[in-house]
Design a protein around this motif. Structure first.
Motif, PDB file in Angstrom:
ATOM      1  N   ALA A  55       3.954  86.788 -24.542  1.00 16.85           N
ATOM      2  CA  ALA A  55       4.683  87.280 -23.372  1.00 16.85           C
ATOM      3  C   ALA A  55       5.670  86.214 -22.899  1.00 16.85           C
ATOM      4  O   ALA A  55       5.481  85.016 -23.146  1.00 16.85           O
ATOM      5  CB  ALA A  55       3.703  87.623 -22.247  1.00 16.85           C
ATOM      6  N   GLU A  56       6.715  86.646 -22.203  1.00 18.02           N
ATOM      7  CA  GLU A  56       7.727  85.704 -21.736  1.00 18.02           C
ATOM      8  C   GLU A  56       7.124  84.603 -20.870  1.00 18.02           C
ATOM      9  O   GLU A  56       7.510  83.442 -20.983  1.00 18.02           O
ATOM     10  CB  GLU A  56       8.837  86.427 -20.980  1.00 18.02           C
ATOM     11  CG  GLU A  56       9.954  85.489 -20.581  1.00 18.02           C
ATOM     12  CD  GLU A  56      11.176  86.183 -20.019  1.00 18.02           C
ATOM     13  OE1 GLU A  56      12.012  85.474 -19.440  1.00 18.02           O
ATOM     14  OE2 GLU A  56      11.297  87.408 -20.153  1.00 18.02           O
ATOM     15  N   ASP A  57       6.174  84.939 -20.036  1.00 19.92           N
ATOM     16  CA  ASP A  57       5.575  83.922 -19.164  1.00 19.92           C
ATOM     17  C   ASP A  57       4.626  82.985 -19.914  1.00 19.92           C
ATOM     18  O   ASP A  57       4.103  82.037 -19.339  1.00 19.92           O
ATOM     19  CB  ASP A  57       4.875  84.554 -17.963  1.00 19.92           C
ATOM     20  CG  ASP A  57       3.688  85.421 -18.343  1.00 19.92           C
ATOM     21  OD1 ASP A  57       3.569  85.837 -19.510  1.00 19.92           O
ATOM     22  OD2 ASP A  57       2.870  85.695 -17.454  1.00 19.92           O
ATOM     23  N   GLU A  58       4.408  83.231 -21.206  1.00 18.48           N
ATOM     24  CA  GLU A  58       3.574  82.373 -22.044  1.00 18.48           C
ATOM     25  C   GLU A  58       4.396  81.487 -22.977  1.00 18.48           C
ATOM     26  O   GLU A  58       3.831  80.689 -23.727  1.00 18.48           O
ATOM     27  CB  GLU A  58       2.628  83.230 -22.898  1.00 18.48           C
ATOM     28  CG  GLU A  58       1.666  84.076 -22.102  1.00 18.48           C
ATOM     29  CD  GLU A  58       0.877  85.045 -22.970  1.00 18.48           C
ATOM     30  OE1 GLU A  58       1.407  85.522 -23.995  1.00 18.48           O
ATOM     31  OE2 GLU A  58      -0.276  85.319 -22.622  1.00 18.48           O
ATOM     32  N   LEU A  59       5.723  81.621 -22.939  1.00 17.33           N
ATOM     33  CA  LEU A  59       6.565  80.900 -23.892  1.00 17.33           C
ATOM     34  C   LEU A  59       6.439  79.387 -23.769  1.00 17.33           C
ATOM     35  O   LEU A  59       6.329  78.689 -24.783  1.00 17.33           O
ATOM     36  CB  LEU A  59       8.034  81.325 -23.736  1.00 17.33           C
ATOM     37  CG  LEU A  59       8.373  82.714 -24.257  1.00 17.33           C
ATOM     38  CD1 LEU A  59       9.791  83.103 -23.828  1.00 17.33           C
ATOM     39  CD2 LEU A  59       8.235  82.771 -25.771  1.00 17.33           C
ATOM     40  N   ALA A  60       6.476  78.845 -22.563  1.00 14.93           N
ATOM     41  CA  ALA A  60       6.389  77.388 -22.397  1.00 14.93           C
ATOM     42  C   ALA A  60       5.082  76.862 -22.983  1.00 14.93           C
ATOM     43  O   ALA A  60       5.087  75.846 -23.695  1.00 14.93           O
ATOM     44  CB  ALA A  60       6.526  77.006 -20.924  1.00 14.93           C
ATOM     45  N   GLN A  61       3.979  77.531 -22.707  1.00 16.63           N
ATOM     46  CA  GLN A  61       2.687  77.086 -23.247  1.00 16.63           C
ATOM     47  C   GLN A  61       2.673  77.189 -24.766  1.00 16.63           C
ATOM     48  O   GLN A  61       2.166  76.301 -25.457  1.00 16.63           O
ATOM     49  CB  GLN A  61       1.544  77.894 -22.649  1.00 16.63           C
ATOM     50  CG  GLN A  61       0.172  77.407 -23.097  1.00 16.63           C
ATOM     51  CD  GLN A  61      -0.119  75.995 -22.640  1.00 16.63           C
ATOM     52  OE1 GLN A  61      -0.013  75.693 -21.464  1.00 16.63           O
ATOM     53  NE2 GLN A  61      -0.485  75.116 -23.564  1.00 16.63           N
ATOM     54  N   PHE A  62       3.235  78.264 -25.318  1.00 17.90           N
ATOM     55  CA  PHE A  62       3.289  78.420 -26.765  1.00 17.90           C
ATOM     56  C   PHE A  62       4.077  77.276 -27.389  1.00 17.90           C
ATOM     57  O   PHE A  62       3.642  76.668 -28.375  1.00 17.90           O
ATOM     58  CB  PHE A  62       3.915  79.775 -27.147  1.00 17.90           C
ATOM     59  CG  PHE A  62       4.064  79.925 -28.633  1.00 17.90           C
ATOM     60  CD1 PHE A  62       2.993  80.355 -29.399  1.00 17.90           C
ATOM     61  CD2 PHE A  62       5.251  79.622 -29.264  1.00 17.90           C
ATOM     62  CE1 PHE A  62       3.116  80.463 -30.781  1.00 17.90           C
ATOM     63  CE2 PHE A  62       5.386  79.730 -30.645  1.00 17.90           C
ATOM     64  CZ  PHE A  62       4.309  80.155 -31.401  1.00 17.90           C
ATOM     65  N   LEU A  63       5.257  76.963 -26.817  1.00 15.02           N
ATOM     66  CA  LEU A  63       6.094  75.887 -27.354  1.00 15.02           C
ATOM     67  C   LEU A  63       5.384  74.541 -27.238  1.00 15.02           C
ATOM     68  O   LEU A  63       5.480  73.706 -28.147  1.00 15.02           O
ATOM     69  CB  LEU A  63       7.443  75.868 -26.643  1.00 15.02           C
ATOM     70  CG  LEU A  63       8.325  77.089 -26.912  1.00 15.02           C
ATOM     71  CD1 LEU A  63       9.503  77.122 -25.943  1.00 15.02           C
ATOM     72  CD2 LEU A  63       8.804  77.114 -28.359  1.00 15.02           C
ATOM     73  N   GLU A  64       4.683  74.332 -26.135  1.00 21.43           N
ATOM     74  CA  GLU A  64       3.929  73.078 -25.984  1.00 21.43           C
ATOM     75  C   GLU A  64       2.834  72.973 -27.042  1.00 21.43           C
ATOM     76  O   GLU A  64       2.659  71.916 -27.663  1.00 21.43           O
ATOM     77  CB  GLU A  64       3.328  72.995 -24.589  1.00 21.43           C
ATOM     78  CG  GLU A  64       2.658  71.668 -24.326  1.00 21.43           C
ATOM     79  CD  GLU A  64       2.271  71.476 -22.876  1.00 21.43           C
ATOM     80  OE1 GLU A  64       1.497  70.540 -22.630  1.00 21.43           O
ATOM     81  OE2 GLU A  64       2.726  72.234 -22.000  1.00 21.43           O
ATOM     82  N   ASP A  65       2.119  74.052 -27.275  1.00 24.50           N
ATOM     83  CA  ASP A  65       1.064  74.044 -28.292  1.00 24.50           C
ATOM     84  C   ASP A  65       1.634  73.808 -29.688  1.00 24.50           C
ATOM     85  O   ASP A  65       1.061  73.068 -30.484  1.00 24.50           O
ATOM     86  CB  ASP A  65       0.282  75.358 -28.276  1.00 24.50           C
ATOM     87  CG  ASP A  65      -0.540  75.551 -27.013  1.00 24.50           C
ATOM     88  OD1 ASP A  65      -0.739  74.562 -26.267  1.00 24.50           O
ATOM     89  OD2 ASP A  65      -0.961  76.700 -26.764  1.00 24.50           O
TER      90      ASP A  65
END
Length: 82
Positions: A55-65
């Motif tokens: 989801a769009e609101d999960e993008l930052a966490q995905f990129l960090e991971d």
């Protein structure tokens, strides 16, 4: 969409500072497309895949991971840019 398009980003195309590198993410149909943004503002394909279920609101966490090994004392986080 042309990845070399100089059109400024909008809320529909969020940009993230990923441990010092700028990444723009676009939803193109059902898929996410990621582009690296150079100092001159030009975009090139980033060379990694963001699964369509993120989801769009999960993008930052995905990129960090995904890029956590790129963290350094000077560039230690991922954040969405304005």
């Amino acid at each position: 969409m042309d990845p070399m398009d100089p059109t400024p980003p909008s809320a529909a195309h969020p940009r993230f500072n990923v441990f010092g590198r700028i990444v723009e993410v676009r939803r193109e149909g059902a898929l996410w497309q990621a582009y690296r943004v150079g100092a001159d503002g030009k975009r090139t394909p980033a060379g990694f895949v963001i699964p369509d279920f993120v989801a769009e609101d999960e993008l930052a966490q995905f990129l960090e991971d995904l890029f956590h090994e790129s963290a350094s004392p000077h560039n230690g986080d991922v954040h969405r840019m304005a």
